[in-house]
Enzyme design. Structure first.
Site, mmCIF file in Angstrom:
data_model
loop_
_atom_site.group_PDB
_atom_site.id
_atom_site.type_symbol
_atom_site.label_atom_id
_atom_site.label_comp_id
_atom_site.label_asym_id
_atom_site.label_seq_id
_atom_site.Cartn_x
_atom_site.Cartn_y
_atom_site.Cartn_z
ATOM 1 N N SER A 43 25.182 2.483 -25.027
ATOM 2 C CA SER A 43 24.051 1.940 -24.283
ATOM 3 C C SER A 43 23.312 0.837 -25.019
ATOM 4 O O SER A 43 22.586 0.054 -24.407
ATOM 5 C CB SER A 43 23.067 3.065 -23.926
ATOM 6 O OG SER A 43 22.404 3.531 -25.087
ATOM 7 N N LYS A 104 16.414 2.998 -27.812
ATOM 8 C CA LYS A 104 16.293 1.875 -26.880
ATOM 9 C C LYS A 104 15.510 0.752 -27.543
ATOM 10 O O LYS A 104 14.977 0.898 -28.637
ATOM 11 C CB LYS A 104 15.583 2.308 -25.590
ATOM 12 C CG LYS A 104 16.236 3.470 -24.852
ATOM 13 C CD LYS A 104 17.623 3.137 -24.321
ATOM 14 C CE LYS A 104 18.271 4.357 -23.676
ATOM 15 N NZ LYS A 104 19.689 4.097 -23.323
#
Length: 278
Positions: A43, A104
């Site tokens: 990701s 993230k």
């Protein structure tokens, strides 16, 4: 001669105390200073790869319940010596529902309005600078692409017949100057259109660099996403550096394989984004 049981009991008591002190010391360092972190997915490609090991510092943003390692602390509001991240920082956080560790990039700060149209990011009504880069070729190995990855469609063979990922790269520059590479797989993905959403006070908007393959603030919690802006208290620390990276071929019973599985050129990679103007 009979054994002196009191001495034996004292020895065991000292051993237990020593073990407890060591465990508390490790927990304190993990929770207050720094801890290792393993990348389990794609990701955050292309910057981070499945199999990377990182050092995450705990002190840059102050401390909250999420700073305590192993999710031992109850969820209590508030942050000690809190300092907001900068746009572009890579952060580790506790998922606001499941409390699983995520990693993230900070895209939006409190008060920012975030919008995506056809995959193009806008902050506060202005499009973020995007520069298309040459295709990035990365060798395929047992750790790459990762499990359930959306990147398998980009697997090709090079002139030597070896499998490589050929990835479409777009470099973004956020307000404030942080610049970094993202993967843009093209139109047709559900996360290409989002918002506008204004980030509430004491919240952050987070996204993965693999823009079409990341369960982040654009994705609902029912789909393993973050369900919108994330409370600042959920941020556990900042990703600093790659310590080492493995390709998935290591076998626990074969120490030689531990070394042969190391990916060259990954150790020592600085994870702080470049900032234009600095």
């Amino acid at each position: 001669m009979a054994k002196d049981k009191s001495k034996d009991d004292g020895s065991w008591g000292k051993l237990i105390r020593d073990v407890v002190v060591i465990l508390l010391l490790v927990l304190g360092i993990h929770s207050c200073v720094a801890k290792p972190f393993y990348i389990p997915s794609d990701s955050m490609m292309p910057v981070l790869r499945n199999g990377d090991r990182l050092i995450v510092s705990k002190y840059p943003y102050g401390w909250s319940y999420s700073s305590v390692s192993f999710h031992l602390a109850p969820k209590i509001e508030g942050r000690l010596f809190g300092k907001l991240p900068a746009r572009g920082d890579i952060v580790v956080l506790e998922h606001p529902v499941t409390r699983i560790d995520y990693i993230k990039r900070v895209i939006g700060l409190p008060g920012d309005t975030i919008q995506l149209r056809n995959g193009e990011l806008g902050i506060n009504g202005k499009p973020v600078k995007r520069e298309v880069q040459p295709m990035l070729a990365i060798p395929v190995d047992p750790n790459l692409p990762g499990p359930d990855s959306s990147l398998f469609r980009f697997v090709n063979r090079d002139e030597k017949g070896k499998e490589v990922l050929e990835l479409p790269i777009v470099r973004e520059t956020l307000p404030g100057g942080a610049t970094f590479d993202t993967i843009d797989m093209g139109p047709g993905y559900a996360t290409d259109d989002y918002g506008p959403v204004t980030v509430p006070a004491d919240h952050l908007f987070l996204m993965g660099d693999n823009r079409d393959g990341s369960a982040d603030s654009r994705v609902g919690t029912d789909q393993k996403g973050l369900g919108g802006p994330v409370p600042f208290d959920a941020i556990a620390g900042r990703a600093e550096i790659i310590s080492f990276s493995t390709d998935g071929t290591a076998e626990w019973y074969n120490p030689l394989s531990w070394f042969s599985a190391l990916r060259s050129g990954r150790a020592g990679t600085d994870l702080r984004p470049e900032r234009q103007g600095n």
